[in-house]
Scaffold this motif. Structure first.
Motif, PDB file in Angstrom:
ATOM      1  N   ASN A 267       0.844  -1.199   0.000  1.00  0.00           N
ATOM      2  CA  ASN A 267       0.000   0.000   0.000  1.00  0.00           C
ATOM      3  C   ASN A 267       0.877   1.245   0.000  1.00  0.00           C
ATOM      4  O   ASN A 267       2.096   1.153  -0.154  1.00  0.00           O
ATOM      5  CB  ASN A 267      -0.967   0.000   1.194  1.00  0.00           C
ATOM      6  CG  ASN A 267      -0.273   0.272   2.526  1.00  0.00           C
ATOM      7  OD1 ASN A 267       0.955   0.335   2.617  1.00  0.00           O
ATOM      8  ND2 ASN A 267      -1.050   0.431   3.574  1.00  0.00           N
TER       9      ASN A 267
ATOM     10  N   ASP B 202      -0.184   3.803   2.443  1.00  0.00           N
ATOM     11  CA  ASP B 202      -0.526   4.400   3.730  1.00  0.00           C
ATOM     12  C   ASP B 202       0.351   3.886   4.870  1.00  0.00           C
ATOM     13  O   ASP B 202       0.235   4.366   6.006  1.00  0.00           O
ATOM     14  CB  ASP B 202      -2.001   4.116   4.081  1.00  0.00           C
ATOM     15  CG  ASP B 202      -2.956   4.903   3.189  1.00  0.00           C
ATOM     16  OD1 ASP B 202      -2.557   5.985   2.717  1.00  0.00           O
ATOM     17  OD2 ASP B 202      -4.080   4.430   2.957  1.00  0.00           O
TER      18      ASP B 202
ATOM     19  N   GLN C  39       0.951  -0.023   9.067  1.00  0.00           N
ATOM     20  CA  GLN C  39       0.073   0.013  10.235  1.00  0.00           C
ATOM     21  C   GLN C  39      -1.322   0.546   9.920  1.00  0.00           C
ATOM     22  O   GLN C  39      -2.121   0.757  10.823  1.00  0.00           O
ATOM     23  CB  GLN C  39       0.710   0.864  11.331  1.00  0.00           C
ATOM     24  CG  GLN C  39       2.003   0.285  11.885  1.00  0.00           C
ATOM     25  CD  GLN C  39       2.639   1.161  12.941  1.00  0.00           C
ATOM     26  OE1 GLN C  39       2.868   2.350  12.737  1.00  0.00           O
ATOM     27  NE2 GLN C  39       2.915   0.587  14.094  1.00  0.00           N
ATOM     28  N   SER C  40      -1.638   0.738   8.665  1.00  0.00           N
ATOM     29  CA  SER C  40      -2.931   1.315   8.294  1.00  0.00           C
ATOM     30  C   SER C  40      -4.052   0.293   8.452  1.00  0.00           C
ATOM     31  O   SER C  40      -3.841  -0.908   8.299  1.00  0.00           O
ATOM     32  CB  SER C  40      -2.888   1.807   6.848  1.00  0.00           C
ATOM     33  OG  SER C  40      -2.822   0.714   5.952  1.00  0.00           O
TER      34      SER C  40
ATOM     35  N   ARG D 120       5.973   4.060   6.721  1.00  0.00           N
ATOM     36  CA  ARG D 120       5.164   5.221   7.089  1.00  0.00           C
ATOM     37  C   ARG D 120       4.305   5.597   5.895  1.00  0.00           C
ATOM     38  O   ARG D 120       4.414   5.000   4.826  1.00  0.00           O
ATOM     39  CB  ARG D 120       6.061   6.400   7.491  1.00  0.00           C
ATOM     40  CG  ARG D 120       6.946   6.922   6.367  1.00  0.00           C
ATOM     41  CD  ARG D 120       7.974   7.903   6.888  1.00  0.00           C
ATOM     42  NE  ARG D 120       8.736   8.558   5.835  1.00  0.00           N
ATOM     43  CZ  ARG D 120       9.757   8.014   5.204  1.00  0.00           C
ATOM     44  NH1 ARG D 120      10.151   6.783   5.502  1.00  0.00           N
ATOM     45  NH2 ARG D 120      10.400   8.686   4.264  1.00  0.00           N
ATOM     46  N   ASN D 121       3.454   6.588   6.088  1.00  0.00           N
ATOM     47  CA  ASN D 121       2.579   7.025   5.012  1.00  0.00           C
ATOM     48  C   ASN D 121       3.406   7.608   3.871  1.00  0.00           C
ATOM     49  O   ASN D 121       4.192   8.534   4.062  1.00  0.00           O
ATOM     50  CB  ASN D 121       1.601   8.087   5.539  1.00  0.00           C
ATOM     51  CG  ASN D 121       0.486   8.385   4.548  1.00  0.00           C
ATOM     52  OD1 ASN D 121       0.715   8.558   3.366  1.00  0.00           O
ATOM     53  ND2 ASN D 121      -0.730   8.443   5.055  1.00  0.00           N
TER      54      ASN D 121
ATOM     55  N   SER E 255       1.797   8.446   0.776  1.00  0.00           N
ATOM     56  CA  SER E 255       0.795   8.858  -0.208  1.00  0.00           C
ATOM     57  C   SER E 255       1.388   9.894  -1.152  1.00  0.00           C
ATOM     58  O   SER E 255       2.137  10.787  -0.745  1.00  0.00           O
ATOM     59  CB  SER E 255      -0.427   9.450   0.497  1.00  0.00           C
ATOM     60  OG  SER E 255      -1.066   8.481   1.293  1.00  0.00           O
TER      61      SER E 255
ATOM     62  N   ASN F  24      -6.579   1.792   0.161  1.00  0.00           N
ATOM     63  CA  ASN F  24      -6.198   3.175   0.409  1.00  0.00           C
ATOM     64  C   ASN F  24      -7.286   3.927   1.155  1.00  0.00           C
ATOM     65  O   ASN F  24      -8.474   3.743   0.905  1.00  0.00           O
ATOM     66  CB  ASN F  24      -5.924   3.882  -0.928  1.00  0.00           C
ATOM     67  CG  ASN F  24      -5.299   5.247  -0.731  1.00  0.00           C
ATOM     68  OD1 ASN F  24      -4.186   5.351  -0.226  1.00  0.00           O
ATOM     69  ND2 ASN F  24      -6.002   6.298  -1.133  1.00  0.00           N
ATOM     70  N   ALA F  25      -6.865   4.804   2.058  1.00  0.00           N
ATOM     71  CA  ALA F  25      -7.796   5.672   2.787  1.00  0.00           C
ATOM     72  C   ALA F  25      -8.102   6.890   1.919  1.00  0.00           C
ATOM     73  O   ALA F  25      -7.367   7.884   1.934  1.00  0.00           O
ATOM     74  CB  ALA F  25      -7.196   6.099   4.114  1.00  0.00           C
TER      75      ALA F  25
ATOM     76  N   THR G 189      -0.621   4.023  -4.177  1.00  0.00           N
ATOM     77  CA  THR G 189      -1.415   2.792  -4.208  1.00  0.00           C
ATOM     78  C   THR G 189      -1.428   2.205  -5.617  1.00  0.00           C
ATOM     79  O   THR G 189      -1.179   1.013  -5.825  1.00  0.00           O
ATOM     80  CB  THR G 189      -2.866   3.078  -3.756  1.00  0.00           C
ATOM     81  OG1 THR G 189      -2.855   3.643  -2.451  1.00  0.00           O
ATOM     82  CG2 THR G 189      -3.699   1.815  -3.758  1.00  0.00           C
TER      83      THR G 189
ATOM     84  N   TYR H 261     -13.768  -0.610   5.669  1.00  0.00           N
ATOM     85  CA  TYR H 261     -12.678  -1.371   5.061  1.00  0.00           C
ATOM     86  C   TYR H 261     -13.024  -2.850   4.928  1.00  0.00           C
ATOM     87  O   TYR H 261     -12.656  -3.500   3.954  1.00  0.00           O
ATOM     88  CB  TYR H 261     -11.405  -1.220   5.893  1.00  0.00           C
ATOM     89  CG  TYR H 261     -10.794   0.150   5.839  1.00  0.00           C
ATOM     90  CD1 TYR H 261     -10.060   0.563   4.737  1.00  0.00           C
ATOM     91  CD2 TYR H 261     -10.964   1.044   6.890  1.00  0.00           C
ATOM     92  CE1 TYR H 261      -9.503   1.833   4.681  1.00  0.00           C
ATOM     93  CE2 TYR H 261     -10.403   2.314   6.845  1.00  0.00           C
ATOM     94  CZ  TYR H 261      -9.676   2.706   5.742  1.00  0.00           C
ATOM     95  OH  TYR H 261      -9.123   3.961   5.699  1.00  0.00           O
TER      96      TYR H 261
END
Length: 253
Positions: free
Chosen positions: A7, A9, A12-13, A36-37, A39, A91-92, A105, A132
């Motif tokens: 991913n 994100d 840990q997402s 880590r993120n 994006s 993805n958030a 993503t 989710y």
């Protein structure tokens, strides 16, 4: 079936956790994701620093790199058994229209397809999405369908789920990418030392968002499935461009 899950994100997402758990019912799942993120990392590879792969307590592998780094590393040397499929997400937030140009993503899935695996990029629409588990359950449906049709596995699919419970989906819709209005202006601010800093402005709203587009499908609570390709060549422009450049010499298509 060995499925690589990644991913942008971070490992840990909530989206990657729901996805990995759901896909474990289909086959063996290995998670390799950024630490880590990341994006907006798009298709970037880390070429100026070493990559470190570490294992979390839950068995997920996290890497100090981009989503593309994670998939590239996983397929080209990190894993003892290479994956059969790459699934990126969940993805958030959506990846609709022009978003695919920047999305980590989508880039993770694209790297998987570039390296010869069928690949899915999964996103859950909404500013603060919550469903989710519903998106993960629908992903299992899609993966099982692809497994039953091996001649349809040479695909790179960008999938966007509306943020609703599983029973409220208005079906599946094959779509094309829409287009957004241009992004909002960059936000200018001052840091504590009174230096001028900038934040990239929010994305624009949908402009080409009518029927047939990914925007329209998600807006009516359907799951949008858009087939993508790695080849960025604008094939229709080849003959007229060759004709134009003919005045400069021997232009060939």
């Amino acid at each position: 079936m060995h499925i690589l899950v990644s991913n942008d994100d971070g490992y840990q997402s909530p989206g990657i956790e729901a996805l990995a758990e759901a896909l474990s019912a289909v086959g063996r799942v290995t998670v390799v994701a950024p630490d880590r993120n990341r994006s907006g990392a798009s298709n970037s590879l880390t070429l100026d620093a070493p990559l470190y792969a570490r294992a979390a307590r839950n068995g997920y592998i996290y890497v100090n790199g981009t989503p593309t780094d994670c998939v590239h590393l996983a397929i080209t040397g990190l894993l003892e058994q290479e994956p059969d499929m790459v699934v990126s997400g969940i993805n958030a937030g959506p990846n609709l229209g022009d978003d695919v140009l920047y999305s980590g993503t989508v880039a993770a899935a694209m790297e998987g397809r570039f390296l010869g695996r069928p690949a899915l990029a999964l996103s859950l629409a909404g500013e603060n999405p919550t469903h989710y588990e519903a998106a993960a359950r629908a992903t299992v449906d899609l993966v099982q369908l692809l497994l039953r049709n091996p001649d349809r596995q040479d695909l790179l699919l960008n999938v966007n789920f509306p943020d609703v419970p599983y029973g409220e989906y208005a079906g599946w819709e094959v779509t094309r990418l829409g287009h957004r209005h241009k992004s909002e202006p960059a936000v200018r601010m001052q840091d504590p030392k009174r230096r001028t800093v900038y934040w990239v402005g929010p994305v624009g709203a949908g402009q080409d968002a009518g029927p047939g587009t990914d925007f329209h499908a998600v807006g009516r609570c359907a799951i949008s499935v858009t087939p993508l390709q790695v080849d960025l060549t604008r094939h229709t422009a080849l003959p007229p461009l060759a004709e134009l450049l003919g005045g400069l010499g021997d232009a060939k298509t």
